[in-house]
Scaffold this motif. Structure first.
Motif, PDB file in Angstrom:
ATOM      1  N   GLU A   1      68.641  75.538 108.492  1.00 20.16           N
ATOM      2  CA  GLU A   1      70.074  75.644 108.246  1.00 20.16           C
ATOM      3  C   GLU A   1      70.420  77.130 108.289  1.00 20.16           C
ATOM      4  O   GLU A   1      69.989  77.904 107.434  1.00 20.16           O
ATOM      5  CB  GLU A   1      70.425  75.021 106.894  1.00 20.16           C
ATOM      6  CG  GLU A   1      71.898  74.808 106.722  1.00 20.16           C
ATOM      7  CD  GLU A   1      72.235  73.932 105.523  1.00 20.16           C
ATOM      8  OE1 GLU A   1      73.421  73.590 105.400  1.00 20.16           O
ATOM      9  OE2 GLU A   1      71.346  73.587 104.728  1.00 20.16           O
ATOM     10  N   GLN A   2      71.134  77.523 109.336  1.00 19.41           N
ATOM     11  CA  GLN A   2      71.471  78.932 109.530  1.00 19.41           C
ATOM     12  C   GLN A   2      72.403  79.423 108.432  1.00 19.41           C
ATOM     13  O   GLN A   2      72.281  80.522 107.936  1.00 19.41           O
ATOM     14  CB  GLN A   2      72.127  79.146 110.890  1.00 19.41           C
ATOM     15  CG  GLN A   2      71.212  78.859 112.044  1.00 19.41           C
ATOM     16  CD  GLN A   2      70.115  79.891 112.167  1.00 19.41           C
ATOM     17  OE1 GLN A   2      70.313  81.065 111.889  1.00 19.41           O
ATOM     18  NE2 GLN A   2      68.934  79.444 112.549  1.00 19.41           N
ATOM     19  N   TYR A   3      73.367  78.606 108.110  1.00 21.91           N
ATOM     20  CA  TYR A   3      74.272  78.817 106.981  1.00 21.91           C
ATOM     21  C   TYR A   3      74.858  77.454 106.667  1.00 21.91           C
ATOM     22  O   TYR A   3      74.704  76.526 107.464  1.00 21.91           O
ATOM     23  CB  TYR A   3      75.329  79.894 107.268  1.00 21.91           C
ATOM     24  CG  TYR A   3      76.183  79.668 108.488  1.00 21.91           C
ATOM     25  CD1 TYR A   3      77.316  78.856 108.446  1.00 21.91           C
ATOM     26  CD2 TYR A   3      75.879  80.300 109.693  1.00 21.91           C
ATOM     27  CE1 TYR A   3      78.105  78.667 109.562  1.00 21.91           C
ATOM     28  CE2 TYR A   3      76.665  80.113 110.811  1.00 21.91           C
ATOM     29  CZ  TYR A   3      77.781  79.297 110.737  1.00 21.91           C
ATOM     30  OH  TYR A   3      78.556  79.099 111.840  1.00 21.91           O
ATOM     31  N   PRO A   4      75.465  77.285 105.503  1.00 23.88           N
ATOM     32  CA  PRO A   4      75.932  75.948 105.138  1.00 23.88           C
ATOM     33  C   PRO A   4      76.806  75.329 106.240  1.00 23.88           C
ATOM     34  O   PRO A   4      77.770  75.929 106.697  1.00 23.88           O
ATOM     35  CB  PRO A   4      76.746  76.189 103.862  1.00 23.88           C
ATOM     36  CG  PRO A   4      76.129  77.423 103.271  1.00 23.88           C
ATOM     37  CD  PRO A   4      75.738  78.269 104.465  1.00 23.88           C
ATOM     38  N   GLY A   5      76.371  74.163 106.683  1.00 29.46           N
ATOM     39  CA  GLY A   5      77.136  73.449 107.698  1.00 29.46           C
ATOM     40  C   GLY A   5      76.659  73.636 109.121  1.00 29.46           C
ATOM     41  O   GLY A   5      77.188  73.010 110.023  1.00 29.46           O
ATOM     42  N   LEU A   6      75.673  74.507 109.357  1.00 25.54           N
ATOM     43  CA  LEU A   6      75.178  74.700 110.716  1.00 25.54           C
ATOM     44  C   LEU A   6      73.655  74.698 110.734  1.00 25.54           C
ATOM     45  O   LEU A   6      73.011  75.553 110.124  1.00 25.54           O
ATOM     46  CB  LEU A   6      75.669  76.008 111.337  1.00 25.54           C
ATOM     47  CG  LEU A   6      75.146  76.253 112.756  1.00 25.54           C
ATOM     48  CD1 LEU A   6      75.649  75.198 113.737  1.00 25.54           C
ATOM     49  CD2 LEU A   6      75.514  77.632 113.244  1.00 25.54           C
TER      50      LEU A   6
ATOM     51  N   LEU B   1      63.044  65.400 118.999  1.00 26.11           N
ATOM     52  CA  LEU B   1      63.911  66.095 118.047  1.00 26.11           C
ATOM     53  C   LEU B   1      65.341  66.231 118.556  1.00 26.11           C
ATOM     54  O   LEU B   1      66.303  65.956 117.833  1.00 26.11           O
ATOM     55  CB  LEU B   1      63.346  67.488 117.750  1.00 26.11           C
ATOM     56  CG  LEU B   1      62.065  67.528 116.942  1.00 26.11           C
ATOM     57  CD1 LEU B   1      61.428  68.901 117.038  1.00 26.11           C
ATOM     58  CD2 LEU B   1      62.330  67.148 115.494  1.00 26.11           C
ATOM     59  N   PHE B   2      65.487  66.651 119.813  1.00 23.20           N
ATOM     60  CA  PHE B   2      66.829  66.865 120.342  1.00 23.20           C
ATOM     61  C   PHE B   2      67.568  65.545 120.530  1.00 23.20           C
ATOM     62  O   PHE B   2      68.762  65.450 120.247  1.00 23.20           O
ATOM     63  CB  PHE B   2      66.780  67.679 121.638  1.00 23.20           C
ATOM     64  CG  PHE B   2      66.245  69.077 121.425  1.00 23.20           C
ATOM     65  CD1 PHE B   2      66.456  69.771 120.245  1.00 23.20           C
ATOM     66  CD2 PHE B   2      65.506  69.699 122.400  1.00 23.20           C
ATOM     67  CE1 PHE B   2      65.957  71.050 120.029  1.00 23.20           C
ATOM     68  CE2 PHE B   2      65.001  70.981 122.208  1.00 23.20           C
ATOM     69  CZ  PHE B   2      65.232  71.660 121.025  1.00 23.20           C
TER      70      PHE B   2
ATOM     71  N   ASP C   1      74.990  61.039 113.613  1.00 21.94           N
ATOM     72  CA  ASP C   1      76.315  61.644 113.520  1.00 21.94           C
ATOM     73  C   ASP C   1      76.246  62.754 112.478  1.00 21.94           C
ATOM     74  O   ASP C   1      76.535  62.544 111.298  1.00 21.94           O
ATOM     75  CB  ASP C   1      77.351  60.589 113.142  1.00 21.94           C
ATOM     76  CG  ASP C   1      78.774  61.091 113.258  1.00 21.94           C
ATOM     77  OD1 ASP C   1      78.975  62.319 113.400  1.00 21.94           O
ATOM     78  OD2 ASP C   1      79.686  60.261 113.201  1.00 21.94           O
ATOM     79  N   THR C   2      75.820  63.938 112.921  1.00 21.01           N
ATOM     80  CA  THR C   2      75.628  65.045 111.988  1.00 21.01           C
ATOM     81  C   THR C   2      76.937  65.443 111.299  1.00 21.01           C
ATOM     82  O   THR C   2      76.912  65.822 110.131  1.00 21.01           O
ATOM     83  CB  THR C   2      75.023  66.275 112.693  1.00 21.01           C
ATOM     84  OG1 THR C   2      75.886  66.692 113.750  1.00 21.01           O
ATOM     85  CG2 THR C   2      73.636  65.971 113.230  1.00 21.01           C
ATOM     86  N   GLU C   3      78.050  65.328 111.999  1.00 17.23           N
ATOM     87  CA  GLU C   3      79.320  65.719 111.388  1.00 17.23           C
ATOM     88  C   GLU C   3      79.681  64.789 110.239  1.00 17.23           C
ATOM     89  O   GLU C   3      80.249  65.216 109.246  1.00 17.23           O
ATOM     90  CB  GLU C   3      80.419  65.786 112.439  1.00 17.23           C
ATOM     91  CG  GLU C   3      80.201  66.973 113.359  1.00 17.23           C
ATOM     92  CD  GLU C   3      81.443  67.458 114.037  1.00 17.23           C
ATOM     93  OE1 GLU C   3      82.536  66.944 113.761  1.00 17.23           O
ATOM     94  OE2 GLU C   3      81.301  68.372 114.864  1.00 17.23           O
TER      95      GLU C   3
ATOM     96  N   GLY D   1      73.497  72.957 116.536  1.00 15.58           N
ATOM     97  CA  GLY D   1      73.763  73.732 117.733  1.00 15.58           C
ATOM     98  C   GLY D   1      72.760  74.844 117.921  1.00 15.58           C
ATOM     99  O   GLY D   1      71.832  75.011 117.134  1.00 15.58           O
ATOM    100  N   PHE D   2      72.967  75.583 118.972  1.00 15.17           N
ATOM    101  CA  PHE D   2      72.099  76.705 119.304  1.00 15.17           C
ATOM    102  C   PHE D   2      72.885  77.984 119.077  1.00 15.17           C
ATOM    103  O   PHE D   2      74.078  78.039 119.343  1.00 15.17           O
ATOM    104  CB  PHE D   2      71.635  76.619 120.762  1.00 15.17           C
ATOM    105  CG  PHE D   2      70.773  75.418 121.009  1.00 15.17           C
ATOM    106  CD1 PHE D   2      69.403  75.498 120.861  1.00 15.17           C
ATOM    107  CD2 PHE D   2      71.337  74.205 121.365  1.00 15.17           C
ATOM    108  CE1 PHE D   2      68.605  74.384 121.068  1.00 15.17           C
ATOM    109  CE2 PHE D   2      70.545  73.091 121.575  1.00 15.17           C
ATOM    110  CZ  PHE D   2      69.176  73.180 121.433  1.00 15.17           C
TER     111      PHE D   2
END
Length: 163
Positions: free
Chosen positions: A110-115, A134-135, A142-144, A151-152
């Motif tokens: 988790e890069q930052y909360p929500g991503l 994995l991809f 449904d990640t949202e 994402g990348f």
């Protein structure tokens, strides 16, 4: 309509003018005509935002369908992990990694909360065998709805394969 090539995006951009009098009823046709060939934008900012939302939703639904079909072909669809409403992203990605046969924390972070993104050290050439699973798994869920996006980050070139 204006057509231009954007060096930064490395894509052709088709901008639809206000004078075209396009409304949301034409979005499906526009997306079908342009998909994979050009990025579409609208001079009208409100219409542009509506189209981006439409394109994102259709793209996610298409991606989920393709991914679920892949898991069905692999005989894995019925074993896909389930998620609870409000489940933290860290828990969801750990389940996906375990489902694909790798140690949780190996591929995603988790890069930052929500991503959520792929760990840089996981991206290698050639790709690791679990990467396809994995991809597809991240596309299938449904990640949202779970409260995060996958994402990348960045546009750095992958390191060259070592001989």
């Amino acid at each position: 309509m204006a057509i231009r090539y954007d060096d930064e995006l490395q894509s052709t951009i088709v901008t639809i003018n206000r004078s075209a009098k396009v409304d949301v009823s034409r979005f499906s046709c526009i997306r079908q005509a342009a998909w994979g060939k050009a990025d579409v934008s609208f001079e009208d900012g409100q219409l542009d935002q509506l189209y981006r939302t439409f394109d994102d939703e259709v793209g996610r639904a298409d991606g989920r369908a393709v991914a679920r079909a892949w898991f069905a072909q692999q005989g894995m669809l019925d074993r896909m992990p389930s998620f609870s409403p409000g489940e933290p992203a860290s828990s969801a990605i750990a389940k996906v990694e375990a489902f694909c046969g790798i140690k949780p924390g190996t591929a995603f972070e988790e890069q930052y909360p929500g991503l959520v993104s792929v760990r840089r050290d996981f991206l290698t050439v050639p790709m690791q065998p679990a990467a396809e699973c994995l991809f597809y798994a991240m596309a299938a869920i449904d990640t949202e709805q779970l409260g995060f996006k996958f994402g990348f980050i960045g546009n750095e070139v992958l390191p060259k394969e070592k001989k």
